[in-house]
Write a protein that holds these residues in place. Structure first.
Motif, PDB file in Angstrom:
ATOM      1  N   TYR A  99      29.429  -7.948 -15.450  1.00 45.64           N
ATOM      2  CA  TYR A  99      28.186  -8.632 -15.893  1.00 45.64           C
ATOM      3  C   TYR A  99      27.543  -7.824 -16.909  1.00 45.64           C
ATOM      4  CZ  TYR A  99      25.317  -6.510 -12.194  1.00 45.64           C
ATOM      5  OH  TYR A  99      24.561  -5.721 -11.426  1.00 45.64           O
ATOM      6  N   THR A 252      23.071 -11.469  -7.734  1.00 44.08           N
ATOM      7  CA  THR A 252      24.511 -12.140  -7.487  1.00 44.08           C
ATOM      8  C   THR A 252      24.697 -11.969  -6.063  1.00 44.08           C
ATOM      9  OG1 THR A 252      25.526 -11.409  -9.891  1.00 44.08           O
ATOM     10  CG2 THR A 252      27.042 -11.810  -7.728  1.00 44.08           C
ATOM     11  N   GLY A 275      24.283 -16.003  -9.136  1.00 39.78           N
ATOM     12  CA  GLY A 275      25.738 -16.316  -8.969  1.00 39.78           C
ATOM     13  C   GLY A 275      26.174 -16.094  -7.661  1.00 39.78           C
TER      14      GLY A 275
END
Length: 509
Positions: A99, A252, A275
């Motif tokens: 990411y 995330t 996420g």
């Protein structure tokens, strides 16, 4: 309570143990200082702590387009699962995640290190991204934030998940008294929870890993933000109970024990940019119980159970679930449903799920062998629940492995419920598109005359390029549902299939 306040105090906090730490990368620091200054291209990358496992299937580089300096991204290892339909056992697969944040446009280079690339696919398909394939290396360009999956040779597990997010507009100072700051590195707490007070924001900087469930209980105006990771948590990633005005940002959640996010008797909750990956049993994404005014926006969920589940009563939670919106998101259910509504409720004092909106979604997969638990979109009221006023719009479903496109059933599932659901009323599904192999038969099943499905309208339902409408050309003795295929029993009342033109004409009359 374990609340380290800044980079300087993290090591001194009695409840927190820092296993690995480091300063934010120069790239991230420079970008943070320049946030909002202009529209010039920017690129922010983040480190993966060495204590966190990686995967070695991909090498990923990124640069500001067209001629920025290439930067190699660290690879994280989410784990995914698949159920064996014959034994019920699950197989766990290692996958890949990288990411970064950017402004402007970026060029991405992905190299498949195992070699032997014959085909490449970038999902969701609706983005229309066709990479340039050069042997085992492919290149693509993004000019807006995207959460994508790079799939090589049709391998859906050993693939690359890539979160290309927007530059953060507001980065708090680490010593802000209203911020519980965690810098890059791995952090733990003494009891596995981080309890957040009212008015405080937990900030997980990029490259930070917190191995604790972030708990909002009986608080207000609190939040979780940043680009860090919640991993291996004891009771899910985020737990919001009896709280209001809570914001959860683009962190995330990697393979928690439990749900990525659970809301119980919560009001005014926004979940934006999250996420989530899971591989364990009951590894739901976002579950909402007895809560209202909830917005889920721009999330990516790949889960080993329901991605989004809306219920009323269960455990200690009581009350209706109302005004929930899920939008601009990608859902991938390796087990169970991408969207599931209504299973659990309060038989003794019935509750309602109402005013529910699902808009602009990509559903990449659905795999569920059990007929009672199928449906990319499933409305299954039990426990005397009533589901009403549901709007589903602009949902694109890709070829999924196993299940049904839509499943609506007034259920008395004795495994999970103590009574039949009361009904489903007023469901409007507009611009639902499916592209893939021929569908298994969808089911719309009322329970009896007193527990019926009423007033369901499909506008511009498109199945493999064919618009399904009551006015479509077909043999006179065929039902419209035969062309999907779908079975609706005698307890489904006022079921309509319209073209967009017909819907607009009806609205104008």
């Amino acid at each position: 309570m374990n609340t380290p306040l800044s980079r300087r105090t993290a090591l001194q906090s009695a409840g927190a143990t820092v296993l690995a730490a480091g300063l934010t990368s120069m790239t991230a620091t420079a970008a943070g200082a320049a946030d909002g200054a202009d529209a010039a291209p920017k690129l922010v990358t983040y480190p993966r702590p060495s204590a966190m496992p990686t995967n070695t299937s991909f090498k990923v580089r990124v640069r500001s387009a067209p001629d920025g300096e290439w930067q190699t991204l660290d690879i994280w290892r989410p784990q995914l699962s698949e159920i064996n339909a014959a034994t019920g056992s699950s197989k766990v697969y290692n996958s890949s995640l990288a990411y970064f944040d950017f402004q402007g446009s970026v060029e991405i280079e992905v190299t498949y290190l195992k070699g032997g690339t014959t085909k490449a696919r970038v999902r969701p398909d609706s983005y229309g991204i066709k990479p340039e394939v050069l042997g085992d290396t492919l290149r693509l360009t993004l000019d807006q934030p995207r959460n994508i999956v790079v799939q090589i040779n049709d391998d859906i597990f050993d693939c690359l998940h890539l979160f290309a997010r927007a530059i953060e507009k507001k980065r708090p100072a680490p010593d802000d008294p209203n911020v519980l700051y965690y810098g890059p590195g791995v952090h733990t707490t003494a009891d596995g929870y981080l309890t957040v007070p009212s008015g405080k924001t937990v900030y997980l900087d990029g490259g930070a890993v917190l191995k604790a469930t972030v708990l909002f209980r009986n608080v207000e105006h609190s939040g979780l933000a940043g680009r860090g990771v919640l991993a291996g948590t004891v009771d899910g990633g985020v737990l919001v109970e009896n709280s209001r005005n809570i914001a959860v940002g683009a962190v995330t959640v990697l393979n928690p024990n439990g749900y990525a996010v659970k809301l119980g008797e919560a009001t005014g909750v926004t979940i934006k940019g999250l996420g989530s990956f899971s591989s364990k049993g009951w590894g739901d994404g976002i579950d909402v119980f007895c809560s209202s005014d909830v917005v889920v926006d721009g999330v990516f969920m790949r889960n080993s159970d329901d991605c989004i589940a809306l219920y009323t009563h269960r455990w200690e939670y009581y009350g209706d679930t109302t005004h929930v919106t899920v939008r601009n998101s990608t859902l991938w259910a390796d087990v169970a449903h991408p969207i599931n509504i209504g299973t659990h409720g309060n038989t003794d004092n019935p509750e309602v799920l109402k005013n529910l909106t699902f808009k602009n979604l990509d559903i990449c997969d659905h795999r569920e062998p059990q007929l009672n638990y199928q449906g990319c979109i499933a409305l299954n009221p039990g426990d005397r629940n009533l589901i009403k006023n549901v709007r589903i719009e602009n949902v694109r479903v890709e070829d999924f492995r196993w299940g049904q496109l839509v499943h609506m059933r007034i259920a008395y599932n004795t495994k999970w419920s103590t009574a039949v659901g009361r009904g489903i009323q007023n469901v409007y599904i507009k611009d639902l598109t499916y592209t893939g192999k021929p569908l298994a038969t969808c089911l719309l099943l009322g329970y009896d005359a007193k527990h019926a499905i009423k007033d369901v309208t499909f506008e511009n339902l498109v199945v493999n390029g064919k618009v399904i409408a009551d006015s479509m050309k077909k043999p006179g003795w065929y039902l419209t549902t035969d062309t999907i295929p779908m079975h609706a029993n005698e307890h489904v009342l006022n079921l309509k299939f319209l073209t967009t033109a017909e819907a607009e004409e009806a609205a104008a009359s």
